[in-house]
Enzyme design. Structure first.
Site, PDB file in Angstrom:
ATOM      1  CG  HIS A   1      -1.724   1.184   1.470  1.00 13.36           C
ATOM      2  ND1 HIS A   1      -3.080   1.251   1.222  1.00 13.36           N
ATOM      3  CD2 HIS A   1      -1.384   2.411   1.962  1.00 13.36           C
ATOM      4  CE1 HIS A   1      -3.530   2.450   1.537  1.00 13.36           C
ATOM      5  NE2 HIS A   1      -2.514   3.177   1.991  1.00 13.36           N
ATOM      6  CD  GLU A   2       1.823   3.566   3.645  1.00 11.34           C
ATOM      7  OE1 GLU A   2       2.122   4.653   3.110  1.00 11.34           O
ATOM      8  OE2 GLU A   2       0.755   3.384   4.274  1.00 11.34           O
TER       9      GLU A   2
ATOM     10  CG  HIS B   1       0.287   6.019  -0.619  1.00 13.33           C
ATOM     11  ND1 HIS B   1      -0.808   6.618  -1.203  1.00 13.33           N
ATOM     12  CD2 HIS B   1      -0.150   5.509   0.569  1.00 13.33           C
ATOM     13  CE1 HIS B   1      -1.862   6.479  -0.412  1.00 13.33           C
ATOM     14  NE2 HIS B   1      -1.489   5.815   0.664  1.00 13.33           N
TER      15      HIS B   1
ATOM     16  CD  GLU C   1      -4.729   6.473   2.309  1.00 11.04           C
ATOM     17  OE1 GLU C   1      -4.539   5.262   2.570  1.00 11.04           O
ATOM     18  OE2 GLU C   1      -3.817   7.310   2.317  1.00 11.04           O
TER      19      GLU C   1
END
Length: 336
Positions: free
Chosen positions: A133-134, A137, A184
């Site tokens: 997930h990060e 980003h 997100e």
């Protein structure tokens, strides 16, 4: 340093972040990226010194993962960079904190920070989803554009004594917060692409709501809870849902689980894993107008599927706004 993953996951060579970005997130990013020098201005406004300062703080106060420290987490960061084909492997730091949190920091040399609270809550495959997930980003460059939200939020508090100025800035901030929430959802999709374990991804998001007692939770029941949240109540409840989101940069946990599950079931996840996805090499050729239309279609689909009475009341007004926006962009495109 080798970047080969510890088990057989599908690598996605040259994948563009557009492959997993939510249409509303993607349209904003394409528009911002098209502005020459925009990234440079934001970096100057936020200050590269602050990025160096933050790196030194974590270097001094946290544990940097490596082959000898938090080896499994180090491997997850390496694997995520391998799968999303990042040119550099972001460093991963572990911070002592009871809070369940993870974040990607930095512009030129971004790094990832996870808390011990998160490590204590999640198993290894769930942690892999979070690291992915990060990493998503980072590939999307969200940190650069989120800086704008931080700057405007601070500015809004400084001009709060000027009614019209504050109202105008708050409207912009509210719009940016809506984009932030969509970013997100994008990163959740990227996390799934990195971990390639849908059940672990959904578990990780459910644990953000219910904690570690996984044996007392059920993902299907949690999805039913998400459907109830969408349909429950009358127009007043729908209005309260909107108010509850004001000031929040993240969607609620039930919404994130429902959105990720819907994206997976749509077949998009399998298509990407099968090698059918946009490439980074083609990013420069993407048209802003096409992405705006895609975002409009996504909102239309979301509204048409929602059973929320308040959404039904707003649907016609929003449709009119979208049509007007499309006409403006079409006119701009013809002039260009």
């Amino acid at each position: 340093m080798t970047t080969t993953p510890d088990r057989n996951r599908v690598q996605l060579p040259g994948i563009s972040s557009r492959a997993y970005e939510h249409p509303a997130d993607r349209s904003a990013l394409v528009a911002l990226r098209s502005l020459s020098g925009f990234d440079t201005v934001l970096k100057q406004m936020s200050g590269l010194i602050s990025e160096r300062r933050l790196r030194l703080i974590y270097l001094a106060s946290a544990v940097r993962t490596s082959e000898t420290q938090f080896r499994s987490l180090y491997d997850m960061g390496r694997d995520a960079a391998y799968i999303l084909d990042l040119p550099r492997i972001p460093e991963v730091y572990v911070e002592q904190s009871p809070l369940v949190n993870a974040k990607a920091i930095g512009f030129d040399d971004p790094f990832i920070v996870v808390t011990t609270g998160l490590l204590n809550l999640m198993d290894e495959e769930e942690q892999r989803f979070v690291i992915g997930h990060e990493t998503a980003h980072i590939l999307s460059g969200h940190a650069v554009y989120r800086t704008m939200l931080d700057i405007l939020t601070r500015l809004a508090t400084r001009v709060a004594w000027i009614p019209l100025g504050y109202i105008g800035l708050r409207a912009i901030v509210a719009g940016l917060e809506e984009w932030y929430r969509k970013s997100e959802l994008s990163a959740d999709r990227g996390g799934l692409l990195c971990g390639q374990d849908p059940e672990a991804a959904l578990r990780a998001l459910m644990k953000l709501a219910g904690g570690s007692r996984l044996h007392e939770m059920n993902i299907e029941a949690f999805l039913d809870q998400a459907r109830e949240y969408d349909t429950a109540g009358d127009v007043r409840d729908g209005f309260l849902k909107v108010l509850n989101l004001l000031g929040n940069t993240h969607p609620f946990a039930v919404s994130r689980v429902a959105e990720l599950d819907k994206w997976r079931r749509s077949g998009e996840y399998e298509r990407i894993i099968g090698g059918e996805y946009p490439r980074r090499a083609d990013d420069a050729n993407v048209k802003i107008t096409d992405e705006v239309r895609a975002a409009a279609r996504a909102y239309r689909e979301s509204w048409s599927q929602s059973q929320d009475p308040f959404i039904g009341v707003l649907r016609d007004v929003a449709e009119g706004a979208i049509h007007a926006g499309e006409r403006i962009f079409n006119r701009f495109a013809r002039r260009s």
